[in-house]
Scaffold this active site. Structure first.
Site, PDB file in Angstrom:
ATOM      1  CB  THR A  27      -0.944   0.001   1.215  1.00 38.16           C
ATOM      2  OG1 THR A  27      -1.865  -1.091   1.098  1.00 38.16           O
ATOM      3  CG2 THR A  27      -1.724   1.303   1.300  1.00 38.16           C
ATOM      4  CD  GLN A  46      -2.259 -11.267  -4.357  1.00 34.55           C
ATOM      5  OE1 GLN A  46      -1.984 -12.469  -4.383  1.00 34.55           O
ATOM      6  NE2 GLN A  46      -2.645 -10.672  -3.245  1.00 34.55           N
ATOM      7  CB  SER A  75       3.240  -6.703   0.079  1.00 29.29           C
ATOM      8  OG  SER A  75       2.957  -6.757   1.453  1.00 29.29           O
ATOM      9  CG  HIS A 124       1.876  -9.910   4.162  1.00 31.20           C
ATOM     10  ND1 HIS A 124       0.619 -10.453   4.160  1.00 31.20           N
ATOM     11  CD2 HIS A 124       1.736  -8.659   3.660  1.00 31.20           C
ATOM     12  CE1 HIS A 124      -0.253  -9.568   3.686  1.00 31.20           C
ATOM     13  NE2 HIS A 124       0.406  -8.479   3.377  1.00 31.20           N
ATOM     14  CB  CYS A 130     -20.779 -11.276   4.987  1.00 36.54           C
ATOM     15  SG  CYS A 130     -22.242 -11.783   5.873  1.00 36.54           S
TER      16      CYS A 130
END
Length: 429
Positions: A105, A212, A232, A234, A358
């Site tokens: 980010t 990714q 990134s 992790h 959700c």
């Protein structure tokens, strides 16, 4: 508009999920971990043992501040430069083009804001895609409030950006094209080389969010004409809170954080030495097993997809069937709520994710699912499985069998008017 029935159903699932979580004691947690099947490697990955071993000394023995003038601090400084070289080597670039950050980010923010500041246009223009991670999309929205113009390119049904659309979108004020290397939800790999050739010819900066992709598939920065790249730690078995930004040699970055002179005066603040050591080691370990990992995960992925499509009625694959990340399986099951499936699988010790959220009866459809042409109902049906080299065919077989039972429960619950008969939990041995 989400129907009352869907809201109540989602709320019921959330209640049962929380009831189970709150009631777990230590023994139940250990039992859960023993039978855990982790299929959410796009969310995060377990650090390699070698990564943890490399980090520990920099929490204990070599704890010096890298900015210090004595040997203890110099050891930390050398460790940082070693890690920088390790990452640069995996990309085939110069060491001084790698800048350490707190993650993807921050790297995305830095790349976009640098391009706007450096572009020297009265009304800078950015070209990006409609399926980017929110680290890109929300930064673009913020920049729009500051007068920056942004073009959000659509994608086809497979979730792919068309290079010719990129070329048509570039105008005289375009300062950056930012297209992700591979999508985090549906796994579609973008035509990065073709886009890079266009931006290179047009003399426009090209940034790719490779969060990714890095450590999952080969990346050829120079051949692809990539000027800026985000990653990134992790996501490729490194520590959380670590990342890096690659900036092509010759680019004069502007500081993202002001203060001291760390990271060649580009990112102030005392360096996270253990984390940097960890991400460097993770990069090396990932590169060493990349071909083996890709081949193994691709076989698992294709086997899993075949079983799902053959044995789960109403299931379909989201994204490009072939040109996708080796570990990504994103499916929709017609008429079955994705978040509900995620919650029920979690009760059985299987970790996956949904393309929608959700929470307390509110649902928000995935922008990626909507972008590839799925309607609101279909977008709520998506489930993402992302595999790792630790997973086995037997785990996938178990997952298919449990998933069948979950689908039956949900369909039965819907037919019985939202829980007149509460289904018993299926227990996997």
């Amino acid at each position: 508009m989400i129907s009352l029935e869907r809201r109540l159903f989602c709320l019921w699932i959330f209640y049962k999920y929380m009831q189970r979580k709150i009631g777990q004691n230590r023994k139940e947690w250990y039992d859960y971990m023993k039978r855990l099947i982790y299929l959410d490697h796009a969310a995060t990955t377990q650090p390699f043992p070698e990564v943890l071993d490399a980090m520990i000394p920099y929490y204990s023995r070599y704890y010096g501040n890298p900015s210090s003038g004595y040997e203890l601090g110099e050891e930390s400084k050398r460790a940082i430069e070693t890690a920088r070289g390790q990452i640069a080597y995996t990309l085939g670039v110069e060491d001084d083009t790698i800048y350490f950050t707190s993650g993807g980010t921050e790297s995305d923010n830095w790349a976009l804001r640098y391009a706007v500041q450096n572009g020297k246009r009265r009304r800078p223009h950015i070209v990006t895609s409609s399926i980017e991670h929110h680290a890109i999309l929300n930064t673009c929205k913020n920049l729009e409030k500051q007068g920056v113009r942004v073009t959000y390119l659509p994608v086809n049904k497979e979730g792919t950006v068309q290079p010719e659309m990129v070329e048509r979108a570039i105008i005289s004020d375009t300062v950056l094209v930012s297209v992700m290397y591979a999508n985090n939800e549906i796994g579609s790999i973008q035509p990065i080389r073709q886009i890079g050739q266009i931006t290179h010819r047009k003399q426009v900066l090209f940034h790719t969010d490779a969060v990714q992709a890095y450590g999952q598939i080969p990346i050829h920065v120079k051949e692809d004409h990539i000027d800026l790249l985000s990653a990134s730690g992790h996501k490729f078995n490194g520590p959380k809170g670590t990342g890096f930004l690659y900036a092509r040699k010759g680019l004069k970055l502007q500081p993202m954080i002001h203060g001291g002179g760390q990271e060649r005066k580009m990112r102030a603040g005392t360096e996270n030495v253990p984390g940097i050591v960890g991400i460097g080691r993770a990069a090396v370990c990932s590169a060493a097993i990349l071909e083996k990992k890709m081949a193994y995960e691709s076989r698992l992925r294709d086997y899993f997809i075949r079983r799902l499509l053959e044995e789960i009625p109403g299931s379909s694959i989201n994204g490009d069937r072939r040109n996708r990340l080796p570990n990504n399986v994103n499916i929709s099951i017609a008429g079955v709520n994705g978040p509900a499936v995620v919650a029920l699988l979690d009760l059985e010790g299987i970790c996956v994710s949904s393309a929608s959220a959700c929470s307390t009866g509110e649902q928000k459809a995935s922008h990626v699912q909507l972008a590839i042409g799925n309607d609101g109902h279909q977008a709520y049906e998506a489930i993402r499985f992302t595999l790792g080299i630790q997973n086995t065919p037997e785990e996938l077989d178990d997952t298919v069998e449990v998933l069948k039972q979950c689908v039956k429960k949900i369909e039965g619950l819907q037919k019985n008017d939202l829980g007149v008969k509460t289904p018993k939990s299926h227990v996997r041995s």
